[in-house]
Structures are given as structure tokens and as C-alpha cells.
Design an enzyme around this catalytic site. Structure first.
Site, PDB file in Angstrom:
ATOM      1  N   ALA A 103       1.908 -15.086  -4.935  1.00 26.21           N
ATOM      2  CA  ALA A 103       2.873 -14.889  -6.012  1.00 26.21           C
ATOM      3  C   ALA A 103       3.881 -13.824  -5.618  1.00 26.21           C
ATOM      4  O   ALA A 103       3.600 -12.950  -4.790  1.00 26.21           O
ATOM      5  CB  ALA A 103       2.158 -14.477  -7.307  1.00 26.21           C
ATOM      6  N   ASP A 247     -11.239  -8.441  -6.270  1.00 21.98           N
ATOM      7  CA  ASP A 247     -10.432  -8.114  -5.087  1.00 21.98           C
ATOM      8  C   ASP A 247      -9.892  -6.691  -5.209  1.00 21.98           C
ATOM      9  O   ASP A 247      -8.767  -6.404  -4.839  1.00 21.98           O
ATOM     10  CB  ASP A 247      -9.284  -9.110  -4.947  1.00 21.98           C
ATOM     11  CG  ASP A 247      -8.622  -9.061  -3.576  1.00 21.98           C
ATOM     12  OD1 ASP A 247      -9.318  -8.723  -2.594  1.00 21.98           O
ATOM     13  OD2 ASP A 247      -7.421  -9.362  -3.484  1.00 21.98           O
ATOM     14  N   ASP A 264      -3.236  -7.334 -10.808  1.00 18.97           N
ATOM     15  CA  ASP A 264      -3.650  -8.442  -9.936  1.00 18.97           C
ATOM     16  C   ASP A 264      -5.068  -8.921 -10.254  1.00 18.97           C
ATOM     17  O   ASP A 264      -6.001  -8.725  -9.489  1.00 18.97           O
ATOM     18  CB  ASP A 264      -3.559  -8.036  -8.466  1.00 18.97           C
ATOM     19  CG  ASP A 264      -2.125  -7.799  -8.021  1.00 18.97           C
ATOM     20  OD1 ASP A 264      -1.212  -8.297  -8.697  1.00 18.97           O
ATOM     21  OD2 ASP A 264      -1.922  -7.110  -7.006  1.00 18.97           O
TER      22      ASP A 264
END
Length: 318
Positions: A103, A247, A264
Site C-alpha cells: 500500500a 508484524d 499498519d
């Protein structure tokens, strides 16, 4: 489009019947917002705004588009008072803030003509090949997916399937951000989702300078200890919802006005449903603690084994 994409809809009458049925809701999508009745005056006002928007041939102030607010999944309540909801508002793209494999994040201004409006971060998932999540399978274990035709398209990476994957990640991130923001977690407010684009609260300065990532900072001992405590608190809030970031690192934590903010989150993992939930939880802790240790935080303060056990208990895995 290839002929076999339509195999399961070869019977037109059967397809028509199925279209008439109520569409199911899926676990990976946000619940629809409940809307109350409009007053007659409000109905007339909205109709006029829509008519003005559709008949206007030129966007004001050099804007790029009319607001997509009315057609989008909208953020949770209580909605911050800075959110621009008027249908006469326009969006102007001010440039790229960040590029990534899956993205890009753009700086966007949403305003009514003549007003300053508000800055937003527009995260746009790409559907072009080789730029999607290369670890889809691990993150998606335990998630209930959509219809078989969509599953086949995603598995085959057709153009339709790649776009579905991109939209799926946008839906997942918007849903997780909405859920976390509602419980007071340190995440940006999710303003809306429209297709593969999410509009988020912009964390930064009025001039468009984005807040720094944790990885960019060189905090002193006191600030380092404070940021670690904030990180632990954020991990506990996620675990309390049965989630791991999936992550986490110093690169997807921002520091805005002294506050650590988590960003994120499309790959957030349900640690109960996912067979590898404990692994993702422990990896988040190890990645984060490693950065703090490298900046001088004592390993006694950032004891990863104890923290992982506490998070597993908070998530119901103990």
C-alpha cells in the site's frame, strides 16, 4: 474475463434467485452502521447537496474529487468533531507520505470550499501483482473467508482476485482499527473505508509533516523507559481483544506528541482462532524488545518471557 469465471452462474434463473436473497455478513467485515430516520428538512438538504455535486462540472479549489464519505464504510462513534462529513466537501491529494510493498499512504486534505478542512492519511492498497502480502496464508489461518468463487479467484491471482485481496486487507485493517479505537487503544481514528482506500486521522504537524516512526528516534533513558511502558500497554490492550499485531516493529509505531501510536494493522492476528497465535504474539514482543534493548533499555526491564506469559493470559491462552 475468461469464460470459466462464470461457470457457477450458468443458470440465469438460479443466479437471479440467489441475488434476491439477503447477502450474508462475514467475520472479516465491519458491521453496517445503523441509520436513523431523516427529518424532511434534512432529506431536502441532502438531496440538494447531491444534486449540486452531480451537476457541478468543475471541482472547486483545484480539488481532485468530491468527498466519498456518503458511499464509504464510516468510522466508529463517538466520532471526533474534526471529521468532515458534509457531502459538499472535496478531497485534494497533497502527495505521498509513504510507499510500501502492499500500500501507499498519501496526504489528503478534505474541506468544504473556502475552508481549511482537515488533513487525512489516505492508505491505498494496490492490487498489482507481486506487491501483495507474501505471507497471506499464515495470517489468514482461522479467518472465515468469502464465497468459493472469490476464494478461487484469489488463489489463482486473477485480476479480479488480486483486487479482492487488496480490498480484503483494507476491510480487515479498517475493522481492527475501529475496534481498537473504540476501546481507547493508541491507534489513529479510522475515518472511512471506500474500496481499497482507508482514510485515517493524520498523525503529524499542520504543515503536513508526518509524526516520526519510533525507529527514527534516539530517546534518552527516561523517554526510552516511558515509551517501553506505552508499548507494553498497547500490547496488553490488543491481547485483551484476543489480537496480536502480527508484524510489530519500531517501523510501524509512530511517536506523536509524546504518545506511541500503533499503525499498519491489516494482518492483525486472532490469537485464539489462528493455530499460530502464540507464535505471532511472541514474535511481536521479541521484535519490539530487541529494538529497545539495542537503544539501552535493560533486559530486566524489558523481560520478554514474562511479558509473553502476561499477554497470553490477557488473551485467554494461559
Amino acid at each position: 474475463m475468461r469464460e470459466h469465471d462464470f461457470d457457477e452462474f450458468s443458470d440465469a434463473s438460479d443466479y437471479s434467485d440467489r441475488r434476491m436473497r439477503r447477502r450474508p455478513r462475514y467475520d472479516d467485515g465491519p458491521a453496517p452502521a445503523r441509520r436513523g430516520r431523516l427529518t424532511e428538512a434534512e432529506r431536502i438538504r441532502l438531496a440538494q447537496l447531491r444534486e449540486d455535486a452531480y451537476t457541478e462540472t468543475e471541482l472547486p479549489d483545484g480539488a481532485d474529487r468530491w468527498t466519498t464519505w456518503d458511499d464509504a464504510d464510516q468510522g466508529p462513534h463517538p466520532r471526533p468533531d474534526w471529521v468532515v462529513t458534509e457531502l459538499a466537501a472535496v478531497d485534494t491529494d497533497l502527495g505521498v507520505l509513504k510507499t510500501g510493498k502492499e500500500a501507499d499512504v498519501h496526504l489528503l486534505r478534505r474541506n468544504l470550499p473556502g475552508d481549511d478542512g482537515v488533513l487525512l492519511a489516505a492508505k491505498r492498497y494496490r492490487s498489482d501483482e507481486h506487491k501483495l502480502f507474501h505471507r497471506d496464508a499464515g495470517y489468514l489461518e482461522g479467518r472465515r473467508m468469502r464465497r468459493s468463487r472469490e476464494m478461487r479467484a484469489m488463489a489463482g491471482r486473477t485480476s479480479f482476485g488480486r483486487n479482492l485481496i487488496a480490498e480484503q486487507w483494507a476491510v480487515a485493517e479498517f475493522a481492527v482499527l475501529s475496534r481498537l479505537w473504540t476501546i481507547g487503544a493508541p491507534v489513529p481514528y479510522p475515518v472511512q473505508r471506500h474500496g481499497t482506500e482507508i482514510l485515517l486521522e493524520f498523525l503529524g504537524e499542520p504543515d503536513g509533516t508526518a509524526a516520526p516512526r519510533l525507529a527514527q528516534l534516539r530517546p534518552g533513558p527516561d523517554e526510552l523507559a516511558d515509551l517501553w511502558e506505552q508499548a507494553v500497554s498497547a500490547l496488553e490492550l490488543l491481547a485483551g481483544q484476543g489480537l496480536a499485531h502480527g508484524d510489530l516493529s519500531a517501523y510501524n509505531l509512530l511517536v506523536h506528541e509524546g504518545q506511541l501510536m500503533v499503525i499498519d494493522l491489516p494482518q492483525a492476528v486472532d490469537v485464539i482462532a489462528n493455530p499460530r497465535g502464540r507464535e505471532f504474539l511472541a514474535r511481536d514482543v521479541a521484535n519490539l524488545a530487541g529494538w529497545f534493548h539495542s537503544r539501552g533499555l535493560s533486559e530486566q526491564v524489558a523481560d520478554t518471557a514474562d511479558l509473553v506469559r502476561e499477554l497470553e493470559n490477557a488473551a485467554g491462552l494461559g
